[in-house]
Design a protein around this motif. Structure first.
Motif, PDB file in Angstrom:
ATOM      1  N   ASP A   1      29.027  41.617  33.102  1.00 56.96           N
ATOM      2  CA  ASP A   1      29.804  40.567  33.287  1.00 56.96           C
ATOM      3  C   ASP A   1      31.095  40.740  33.706  1.00 56.96           C
ATOM      4  N   ARG A   2      31.915  41.412  33.036  1.00 53.86           N
ATOM      5  CA  ARG A   2      33.405  41.753  33.039  1.00 53.86           C
ATOM      6  C   ARG A   2      33.417  42.543  34.515  1.00 53.86           C
ATOM      7  N   LEU A   3      32.384  43.886  34.860  1.00 53.62           N
ATOM      8  CA  LEU A   3      32.638  44.273  35.968  1.00 53.62           C
ATOM      9  C   LEU A   3      32.391  43.582  37.209  1.00 53.62           C
ATOM     10  N   LYS A   4      31.611  42.409  37.199  1.00 57.15           N
ATOM     11  CA  LYS A   4      31.487  41.407  38.279  1.00 57.15           C
ATOM     12  C   LYS A   4      32.805  40.603  38.473  1.00 57.15           C
ATOM     13  N   ARG A   5      33.437  40.110  37.230  1.00 57.39           N
ATOM     14  CA  ARG A   5      34.381  39.177  37.424  1.00 57.39           C
ATOM     15  C   ARG A   5      35.898  39.768  37.501  1.00 57.39           C
ATOM     16  N   LEU A   6      36.108  40.871  36.867  1.00 58.82           N
ATOM     17  CA  LEU A   6      37.338  41.458  36.636  1.00 58.82           C
ATOM     18  C   LEU A   6      37.738  42.630  37.065  1.00 58.82           C
TER      19      LEU A   6
ATOM     20  N   ALA B   1      33.680  48.945  39.939  1.00 61.30           N
ATOM     21  CA  ALA B   1      32.218  48.547  39.380  1.00 61.30           C
ATOM     22  C   ALA B   1      31.031  49.359  39.632  1.00 61.30           C
ATOM     23  N   ASN B   2      31.036  49.856  41.259  1.00 61.38           N
ATOM     24  CA  ASN B   2      30.106  50.726  41.613  1.00 61.38           C
ATOM     25  C   ASN B   2      30.355  52.298  40.941  1.00 61.38           C
ATOM     26  N   ALA B   3      31.438  52.631  40.780  1.00 62.08           N
ATOM     27  CA  ALA B   3      31.952  53.707  40.075  1.00 62.08           C
ATOM     28  C   ALA B   3      31.440  53.896  38.735  1.00 62.08           C
ATOM     29  N   TYR B   4      31.675  52.522  38.159  1.00 67.41           N
ATOM     30  CA  TYR B   4      31.226  52.921  36.461  1.00 67.41           C
ATOM     31  C   TYR B   4      29.774  52.843  36.626  1.00 67.41           C
ATOM     32  N   ARG B   5      29.023  51.944  37.249  1.00 71.17           N
ATOM     33  CA  ARG B   5      27.497  51.891  37.440  1.00 71.17           C
ATOM     34  C   ARG B   5      27.041  53.359  37.356  1.00 71.17           C
TER      35      ARG B   5
ATOM     36  N   VAL C   1      41.505  41.232  41.399  1.00 67.32           N
ATOM     37  CA  VAL C   1      40.587  42.318  40.390  1.00 67.32           C
ATOM     38  C   VAL C   1      41.207  43.369  40.178  1.00 67.32           C
ATOM     39  N   ILE C   2      40.695  44.148  39.226  1.00 65.12           N
ATOM     40  CA  ILE C   2      41.196  45.536  38.957  1.00 65.12           C
ATOM     41  C   ILE C   2      40.535  46.622  39.825  1.00 65.12           C
ATOM     42  N   ASP C   3      41.277  47.359  40.789  1.00 59.19           N
ATOM     43  CA  ASP C   3      40.653  48.391  41.245  1.00 59.19           C
ATOM     44  C   ASP C   3      40.849  49.717  40.919  1.00 59.19           C
ATOM     45  N   ASP C   4      41.731  49.850  39.870  1.00 51.98           N
ATOM     46  CA  ASP C   4      41.859  51.313  39.169  1.00 51.98           C
ATOM     47  C   ASP C   4      42.971  51.140  37.999  1.00 51.98           C
ATOM     48  N   ILE C   5      42.862  52.065  37.148  1.00 46.81           N
ATOM     49  CA  ILE C   5      43.774  52.074  36.240  1.00 46.81           C
ATOM     50  C   ILE C   5      44.030  53.538  35.806  1.00 46.81           C
TER      51      ILE C   5
ATOM     52  N   SER D   1      45.517  61.156  35.680  1.00 44.29           N
ATOM     53  CA  SER D   1      44.280  60.978  36.444  1.00 44.29           C
ATOM     54  C   SER D   1      43.762  59.472  36.352  1.00 44.29           C
ATOM     55  N   SER D   2      43.343  58.901  37.769  1.00 42.07           N
ATOM     56  CA  SER D   2      42.905  57.526  37.715  1.00 42.07           C
ATOM     57  C   SER D   2      41.450  57.483  37.047  1.00 42.07           C
ATOM     58  N   ILE D   3      41.374  56.423  36.197  1.00 44.43           N
ATOM     59  CA  ILE D   3      39.901  56.319  35.436  1.00 44.43           C
ATOM     60  C   ILE D   3      38.890  56.065  36.615  1.00 44.43           C
ATOM     61  N   LYS D   4      39.188  55.568  37.734  1.00 41.84           N
ATOM     62  CA  LYS D   4      38.029  55.305  38.724  1.00 41.84           C
ATOM     63  C   LYS D   4      37.659  56.885  39.360  1.00 41.84           C
ATOM     64  N   ASP D   5      38.919  57.727  39.527  1.00 43.61           N
ATOM     65  CA  ASP D   5      38.488  58.784  39.914  1.00 43.61           C
ATOM     66  C   ASP D   5      37.608  59.719  38.784  1.00 43.61           C
ATOM     67  N   ASP D   6      37.982  59.590  37.477  1.00 48.60           N
ATOM     68  CA  ASP D   6      37.138  60.082  36.466  1.00 48.60           C
ATOM     69  C   ASP D   6      35.743  59.840  36.332  1.00 48.60           C
ATOM     70  N   LEU D   7      35.716  58.331  36.872  1.00 45.60           N
ATOM     71  CA  LEU D   7      34.117  57.875  36.852  1.00 45.60           C
ATOM     72  C   LEU D   7      33.592  58.644  37.969  1.00 45.60           C
ATOM     73  N   LYS D   8      34.086  58.683  38.979  1.00 38.36           N
ATOM     74  CA  LYS D   8      33.424  59.510  40.378  1.00 38.36           C
ATOM     75  C   LYS D   8      33.218  60.927  39.870  1.00 38.36           C
TER      76      LYS D   8
END
Length: 173
Positions: free
Chosen positions: A51-56, A62-66, A147-151, A161-168
């Motif tokens: 839900d939060r991935l979709k909304r926030l 969200a795709n990187a997290y999934r 929406v949040i694109d990165d942290i 390092s970016s959390i989104k880069d870590d996820l990727k």
């Protein structure tokens, strides 16, 4: 009649301005993480729930997290194939911590929101335990909402390092 028309226009244009407040998604993320670390009545909410991935979060985040969650840090519960890709809390910055104190959310403009809080004070009197945890949230507008694109955690005064880069990186394993 003219004043009613102007008032209606003002309401129409003011609503998107309030909806586009970039601090709102950051505040929810920090509130969820803070609740998980509360000294009394701690919650067990997932900052990165579907839900939060979709909304926030942005579609890209969200795709990187999934994708990364297909490589969970710990064995997922029986019957599940995904789980958290992190073996620590990326918002709190570790596996251990204290309740969040002195939370501040600041709109820095230009698509950045900074969250500051102290969550190490219960470890002792060392000056390092008195320092704030600082997270820089990069925001973007998708479908008319912020929406949040990165942290980016700030460590030793520098953005790490970016959390989104870590996820990727995790997803590429």
């Amino acid at each position: 009649m003219k004043s009613m028309f102007l008032a209606a226009l003002l309401v129409l244009f003011a609503a998107p301005a309030f909806a586009a407040d970039p601090t709102v998604p950051v505040q929810e993320v920090i509130n969820v993480a803070s609740g998980n670390w509360a000294a009394a009545n701690a919650t067990d909410d997932d900052v990165f729930s579907d839900d939060r991935l979709k909304r926030l979060f942005s579609v890209d985040f969200a795709n990187a997290y999934r994708a990364a969650s297909k490589h969970p840090a710990f064995d997922p519960p029986e019957g599940e194939t995904t789980g958290s890709p992190f073996d620590y809390d990326p918002i709190a910055g570790g596996q251990d911590g204290c309740n969040f104190e002195n939370i501040r959310i600041e709109d820095d403009g230009d698509g950045q929101v900074t969250a500051l809080f102290n969550n190490r004070q219960c470890f002792g009197d060392d000056p390092a335990y008195k320092e704030d945890r600082v997270l820089i949230f990069h925001m973007k507008t998708e479908n008319g909402r912020q929406v949040i694109d990165d942290i980016y955690p700030v460590e030793n005064g520098n953005s790490s390092s970016s959390i989104k880069d870590d996820l990727k990186t995790i997803a590429a394993q």
